[in-house]
Design an enzyme around this catalytic site. Structure first.
Site, PDB file in Angstrom:
ATOM      1  N   GLY A  96      44.009  71.406  17.560  1.00 25.29           N
ATOM      2  CA  GLY A  96      43.747  70.355  17.371  1.00 25.29           C
ATOM      3  C   GLY A  96      41.981  70.757  17.046  1.00 25.29           C
ATOM      4  N   ILE A 109      38.948  70.885  18.337  1.00 22.19           N
ATOM      5  CA  ILE A 109      37.593  71.686  18.227  1.00 22.19           C
ATOM      6  C   ILE A 109      38.555  72.854  19.380  1.00 22.19           C
ATOM      7  CG2 ILE A 109      36.258  71.612  20.792  1.00 22.19           C
ATOM      8  CD1 ILE A 109      35.909  69.083  20.182  1.00 22.19           C
ATOM      9  N   SER A 119      32.936  64.548  28.274  1.00 25.34           N
ATOM     10  CA  SER A 119      32.417  63.712  27.246  1.00 25.34           C
ATOM     11  C   SER A 119      31.290  62.957  27.460  1.00 25.34           C
ATOM     12  CB  SER A 119      33.686  62.648  26.132  1.00 25.34           C
ATOM     13  OG  SER A 119      32.847  62.446  25.796  1.00 25.34           O
ATOM     14  N   ARG A 131      22.551  59.397  17.611  1.00 25.57           N
ATOM     15  CA  ARG A 131      23.371  60.668  17.786  1.00 25.57           C
ATOM     16  C   ARG A 131      23.366  62.030  17.560  1.00 25.57           C
ATOM     17  NH1 ARG A 131      24.753  56.055  19.175  1.00 25.57           N
ATOM     18  NH2 ARG A 131      26.260  55.346  19.385  1.00 25.57           N
ATOM     19  N   ARG A 186      29.008  47.287  15.552  1.00 27.72           N
ATOM     20  CA  ARG A 186      30.244  47.889  16.385  1.00 27.72           C
ATOM     21  C   ARG A 186      30.482  48.087  17.954  1.00 27.72           C
ATOM     22  NH1 ARG A 186      32.677  53.988  15.419  1.00 27.72           N
ATOM     23  NH2 ARG A 186      31.063  54.077  16.668  1.00 27.72           N
ATOM     24  N   ASP A 220      54.520  68.956  25.194  1.00 25.06           N
ATOM     25  CA  ASP A 220      53.585  68.026  25.751  1.00 25.06           C
ATOM     26  C   ASP A 220      53.409  67.720  27.179  1.00 25.06           C
ATOM     27  OD1 ASP A 220      54.407  64.199  25.445  1.00 25.06           O
ATOM     28  OD2 ASP A 220      53.328  65.237  26.695  1.00 25.06           O
ATOM     29  N   LEU A 221      52.203  67.850  27.416  1.00 27.21           N
ATOM     30  CA  LEU A 221      51.484  68.642  28.435  1.00 27.21           C
ATOM     31  C   LEU A 221      51.941  67.638  29.562  1.00 27.21           C
ATOM     32  CD1 LEU A 221      50.038  70.135  27.248  1.00 27.21           C
ATOM     33  CD2 LEU A 221      48.656  69.480  29.034  1.00 27.21           C
ATOM     34  N   LYS A 269      38.272  60.138  31.367  1.00 26.53           N
ATOM     35  CA  LYS A 269      37.825  61.404  31.230  1.00 26.53           C
ATOM     36  C   LYS A 269      36.188  61.694  32.621  1.00 26.53           C
ATOM     37  CE  LYS A 269      37.801  63.078  27.336  1.00 26.53           C
ATOM     38  NZ  LYS A 269      39.172  65.257  27.469  1.00 26.53           N
ATOM     39  N   ASN A 291      35.230  57.842  13.260  1.00 24.76           N
ATOM     40  CA  ASN A 291      34.273  58.572  13.793  1.00 24.76           C
ATOM     41  C   ASN A 291      33.519  58.589  12.093  1.00 24.76           C
ATOM     42  OD1 ASN A 291      35.610  61.036  15.781  1.00 24.76           O
ATOM     43  ND2 ASN A 291      34.253  58.698  16.477  1.00 24.76           N
ATOM     44  N   TYR A 324      39.390  54.906  27.889  1.00 23.30           N
ATOM     45  CA  TYR A 324      38.933  56.331  27.310  1.00 23.30           C
ATOM     46  C   TYR A 324      37.632  57.349  28.398  1.00 23.30           C
ATOM     47  CZ  TYR A 324      37.142  60.500  25.251  1.00 23.30           C
ATOM     48  OH  TYR A 324      37.115  62.098  24.725  1.00 23.30           O
TER      49      TYR A 324
HETATM   50  P1  NAD Z   1      41.808  66.556  19.068  1.00 23.43           P
HETATM   51  O1  NAD Z   1      42.920  65.010  18.507  1.00 23.43           O
HETATM   52  O2  NAD Z   1      42.179  67.173  17.004  1.00 23.43           O
HETATM   53  O3  NAD Z   1      42.779  67.494  19.344  1.00 23.43           O
HETATM   54  C1  NAD Z   1      43.478  67.101  20.583  1.00 23.43           C
HETATM   55  C2  NAD Z   1      44.414  67.586  20.647  1.00 23.43           C
HETATM   56  O4  NAD Z   1      45.327  67.518  21.741  1.00 23.43           O
HETATM   57  C3  NAD Z   1      45.795  67.236  19.781  1.00 23.43           C
HETATM   58  O5  NAD Z   1      45.886  68.769  18.486  1.00 23.43           O
HETATM   59  C4  NAD Z   1      46.999  66.519  20.206  1.00 23.43           C
HETATM   60  O6  NAD Z   1      48.424  66.964  19.480  1.00 23.43           O
HETATM   61  C5  NAD Z   1      46.722  67.439  21.622  1.00 23.43           C
HETATM   62  N1  NAD Z   1      47.670  66.325  22.733  1.00 23.43           N
HETATM   63  C6  NAD Z   1      47.212  65.044  22.897  1.00 23.43           C
HETATM   64  N2  NAD Z   1      47.855  65.024  23.846  1.00 23.43           N
HETATM   65  C7  NAD Z   1      48.287  65.805  24.041  1.00 23.43           C
HETATM   66  C8  NAD Z   1      49.899  65.919  25.413  1.00 23.43           C
HETATM   67  N3  NAD Z   1      50.145  65.192  25.959  1.00 23.43           N
HETATM   68  N4  NAD Z   1      50.447  67.731  25.243  1.00 23.43           N
HETATM   69  C9  NAD Z   1      49.844  67.921  24.244  1.00 23.43           C
HETATM   70  N5  NAD Z   1      48.775  68.183  23.324  1.00 23.43           N
HETATM   71  C10 NAD Z   1      48.705  66.863  22.832  1.00 23.43           C
HETATM   72  O7  NAD Z   1      40.645  66.349  19.049  1.00 23.43           O
HETATM   73  P2  NAD Z   1      39.461  66.778  19.467  1.00 23.43           P
HETATM   74  O8  NAD Z   1      37.875  66.277  18.242  1.00 23.43           O
HETATM   75  O9  NAD Z   1      39.877  68.430  18.928  1.00 23.43           O
HETATM   76  O10 NAD Z   1      38.881  66.831  21.143  1.00 23.43           O
HETATM   77  C11 NAD Z   1      39.373  67.285  22.157  1.00 23.43           C
HETATM   78  C12 NAD Z   1      39.161  66.846  23.500  1.00 23.43           C
HETATM   79  O11 NAD Z   1      37.591  67.195  23.513  1.00 23.43           O
HETATM   80  C13 NAD Z   1      40.033  65.830  23.656  1.00 23.43           C
HETATM   81  O12 NAD Z   1      40.372  66.370  25.117  1.00 23.43           O
HETATM   82  C14 NAD Z   1      38.499  64.889  23.337  1.00 23.43           C
HETATM   83  O13 NAD Z   1      38.580  64.192  24.349  1.00 23.43           O
HETATM   84  C15 NAD Z   1      36.883  66.071  23.630  1.00 23.43           C
HETATM   85  N6  NAD Z   1      36.363  65.300  23.125  1.00 23.43           N
HETATM   86  C16 NAD Z   1      35.787  65.454  21.634  1.00 23.43           C
HETATM   87  C17 NAD Z   1      34.801  64.738  21.486  1.00 23.43           C
HETATM   88  C18 NAD Z   1      35.151  64.524  19.370  1.00 23.43           C
HETATM   89  O14 NAD Z   1      34.003  63.770  18.940  1.00 23.43           O
HETATM   90  N7  NAD Z   1      35.579  65.438  18.601  1.00 23.43           N
HETATM   91  C19 NAD Z   1      33.771  64.563  21.339  1.00 23.43           C
HETATM   92  C20 NAD Z   1      33.944  64.425  23.521  1.00 23.43           C
HETATM   93  C21 NAD Z   1      34.799  65.034  23.917  1.00 23.43           C
HETATM   94  C1  WQD Z   2      28.580  57.646  14.904  1.00 22.16           C
HETATM   95  C2  WQD Z   2      26.909  56.756  14.029  1.00 22.16           C
HETATM   96  C3  WQD Z   2      28.535  55.056  14.658  1.00 22.16           C
HETATM   97  C4  WQD Z   2      31.142  55.403  11.658  1.00 22.16           C
HETATM   98  C5  WQD Z   2      32.263  58.613  19.705  1.00 22.16           C
HETATM   99  C6  WQD Z   2      33.553  58.507  20.869  1.00 22.16           C
HETATM  100  C7  WQD Z   2      32.986  59.749  22.008  1.00 22.16           C
HETATM  101  C8  WQD Z   2      32.736  60.837  20.932  1.00 22.16           C
HETATM  102  C9  WQD Z   2      32.312  61.311  20.072  1.00 22.16           C
HETATM  103  C10 WQD Z   2      35.084  61.443  22.393  1.00 22.16           C
HETATM  104  C11 WQD Z   2      26.629  55.309  15.793  1.00 22.16           C
HETATM  105  C12 WQD Z   2      28.280  55.091  13.748  1.00 22.16           C
HETATM  106  C13 WQD Z   2      30.226  55.437  13.148  1.00 22.16           C
HETATM  107  C14 WQD Z   2      31.428  54.593  10.615  1.00 22.16           C
HETATM  108  C15 WQD Z   2      29.102  53.894  11.153  1.00 22.16           C
HETATM  109  N1  WQD Z   2      34.749  61.255  21.247  1.00 22.16           N
HETATM  110  N2  WQD Z   2      29.531  54.401  12.958  1.00 22.16           N
HETATM  111  N3  WQD Z   2      29.392  53.684  10.578  1.00 22.16           N
HETATM  112  O1  WQD Z   2      30.533  56.553  18.416  1.00 22.16           O
HETATM  113  O2  WQD Z   2      28.774  58.261  18.967  1.00 22.16           O
HETATM  114  O3  WQD Z   2      31.350  58.498  19.389  1.00 22.16           O
HETATM  115  O4  WQD Z   2      32.598  60.107  19.118  1.00 22.16           O
HETATM  116  O5  WQD Z   2      34.972  62.010  22.797  1.00 22.16           O
HETATM  117  O6  WQD Z   2      33.297  59.060  22.597  1.00 22.16           O
HETATM  118  O7  WQD Z   2      32.414  57.322  21.209  1.00 22.16           O
HETATM  119  O8  WQD Z   2      30.449  58.895  17.425  1.00 22.16           O
HETATM  120  O9  WQD Z   2      30.763  59.333  15.262  1.00 22.16           O
HETATM  121  O10 WQD Z   2      32.256  56.718  15.703  1.00 22.16           O
HETATM  122  O11 WQD Z   2      29.478  56.820  15.986  1.00 22.16           O
HETATM  123  O12 WQD Z   2      27.723  53.048  11.243  1.00 22.16           O
HETATM  124  O13 WQD Z   2      32.120  53.940   9.822  1.00 22.16           O
HETATM  125  O14 WQD Z   2      27.685  55.871  13.485  1.00 22.16           O
HETATM  126  O15 WQD Z   2      27.728  53.088  15.148  1.00 22.16           O
HETATM  127  O16 WQD Z   2      25.583  54.899  15.716  1.00 22.16           O
HETATM  128  P1  WQD Z   2      30.240  57.776  18.839  1.00 22.16           P
HETATM  129  P2  WQD Z   2      30.443  57.868  16.224  1.00 22.16           P
END
Ligand code: NAD
Ligand code: WQD
Length: 362
Positions: A12, A14, A126, A232, A291, A60-61, A154, A200, A150
């Site tokens: 994925g 990150i 998160s 943000r 939103r 799949d975990l 967490k 996002n 969601y």
């Molecule tokens: P991502 O979806 O790109 O990566 C998650 C990976 O997990 C994917 O490759 C997906 O295929 C895999 N996956 C999902 N369910 C699975 C399962 N049951 N078994 C095995 N693999 C599985 O997401 P990301 O943005 O890289 O986020 C990684 C982690 O960080 C997630 O736990 C997410 O909740 C957390 N996180 C992400 C953000 C963000 O904005 N991207 C913010 C805060 C926290």
């Molecule tokens: C950022 C800003 C929107 C899209 C989310 C999840 C959070 C985490 C990170 C997993 C906000 C605005 C967005 C668009 C917009 N993910 N926006 N038009 O909502 O801060 O966080 O992603 O853990 O759990 O909630 O990020 O990028 O969706 O929004 O105006 O098409 O952009 O209102 O102010 P958010 P985002």
């Protein structure tokens, strides 16, 4: 010393960036991912960019038996747990799927770790666990009040980790609360590749810049912020990856929690303006209603991670968005595109080539 690190969800966004940093530090990386939201191509590029072998298991975990077989094949010393579902809106529509996947996969992982005497864990939490914060910037001891399924998964997983560590002092667990990860590897050969319409902001803005979408929909300009749009704490995904290595290096007995953010906010209009500057492309937008579930401002207090993990996010917003654009402009359709930087019979590409921020080697 080379250690074998299991990276769940390592294909994925990150996880793939963290896997490269781990491999570049000399660790053996084992990735478990069911590819539900990622591509096998990402795994291939991790190995190319890090110039290292990466073991990949499409598992799949939730399948505990298959996960156990992975533990049986590798001498795993620690785990970074990224795998899980992460779309807020989807979790509201399909809560059971989120509770089942995120909780059962984590319980399976913890049970397999315990059975194999693997006690070191870094978990992807998160900032969404804070909900609409009462205090800004947000410290780790702020009230935990997630507002969607969601975010509740967490917080539940955090509580499970705290209870597990309280029951057995062999556990060493770090919970990392990410704010808003953006950006891409400086090579531009891996990056964020959301399925369907991006939820996002930054990936959506980049798809407008590259011509895949017509305009950005700005969710409200009547928030209590300087320019009325949402603020943000955006953090470069490479800084975030390095935060995981720092967390691994500083694991202590018990279970601790850290905010990974910059402590600096940026508004939607600032993201749009900065993306126009770094891409040279116009970003049309339309202001529409707010939103559901959105908040005005989210901002990390990262001082505990700065101090205890000896880690700091230091890539600027310009670098974050320049690296995002470098990835998007080279891969308008994400990993579905052929890779312009793919290795031919020429020597392996320089992983630092082409990006705005060199990948750290320390
Ligand atoms: P991502 O979806 O790109 O990566 C998650 C990976 O997990 C994917 O490759 C997906 O295929 C895999 N996956 C999902 N369910 C699975 C399962 N049951 N078994 C095995 N693999 C599985 O997401 P990301 O943005 O890289 O986020 C990684 C982690 O960080 C997630 O736990 C997410 O909740 C957390 N996180 C992400 C953000 C963000 O904005 N991207 C913010 C805060 C926290
Ligand atoms: C950022 C800003 C929107 C899209 C989310 C999840 C959070 C985490 C990170 C997993 C906000 C605005 C967005 C668009 C917009 N993910 N926006 N038009 O909502 O801060 O966080 O992603 O853990 O759990 O909630 O990020 O990028 O969706 O929004 O105006 O098409 O952009 O209102 O102010 P958010 P985002």
């Amino acid at each position: 010393m080379q250690e074998t690190i299991l990276v769940t969800g390592g294909a994925g966004y990150i996880g793939s960036h963290t896997a490269i940093a781990l491999a570049e530090r000399g660790h053996r990386v084992v990735i478990v991912d069911n590819l539900a939201n990622s591509s096998r191509r990402a795994v291939e590029r991790i190995g190319e960019l890090a110039r290292a072998e990466v073991d990949f298991h499409e598992v799949d975990l939730v399948d505990n038996e298959a996960l156990g077989e992975v533990f049986g094949q590798h001498a795993i010393s620690s785990v970074i747990h990224f795998a899980g579902l992460k779309a807020v809106g989807e979790s509201v529509a399909e809560p059971l799927g989120y509770y089942r996947t995120n909780l059962i996969s984590t319980i399976n992982l913890l049970e397999q770790m315990e059975a194999n005497h693997v006690w070191d864990l870094v978990f992807s939490s998160s900032a969404t666990v804070y909900g609409d914060p009462d205090l800004l910037p947000i410290p780790e001891d702020a009230k935990l009040q997630p507002t969607n399924p969601y975010g509740r998964t967490k917080l539940m997983i955090e509580d499970i980790c705290r209870d597990v560590a309280a029951a057995d002092d062999r556990w060493r667990i770090s919970l990392l609360r990410y704010f808003n990860p953006v950006g891409a590897h400086p090579s531009g050969r891996i990056g964020e590749d959301p399925r369907g319409i991006p939820n996002n902001l930054v990936p959506y803005v980049m798809q407008v810049a590259v011509g895949r979408r017509d305009q950005v929909q700005v969710y409200g300009d009547d928030w209590n912020t300087a320019d009325g749009t949402g603020v943000r704490d955006y953090i470069h995904v490479v800084d975030l990856a390095m935060g995981h290595l720092a967390a691994l290096d500083h694991l202590e007995p018990g279970c601790d929690v850290f905010n990974l953010g910059t402590g600096t906010g940026a508004s939607v209009f600032e993201i749009i303006k900065t993306t126009e500057n770094v891409s040279g492309r116009p970003i049309p937008f339309e202001v529409i209603g707010r939103r559901d579930g959105d908040i005005a401002t989210s901002l990390a207090d990262p001082s505990k991670a700065n101090r205890n993990l000896e880690w700091r996010a230091d890539r600027s917003l310009d670098v974050m968005l320049a690296d995002s654009w470098n990835w998007q402009s080279k891969h308008p359709n994400g990993f579905a595109d052929d890779d312009p930087g793919a290795p031919t019979d020429a020597p392996a590409p320089d992983p630092d080539g082409g990006g705005a921020s060199p990948m750290p080697t320390s």
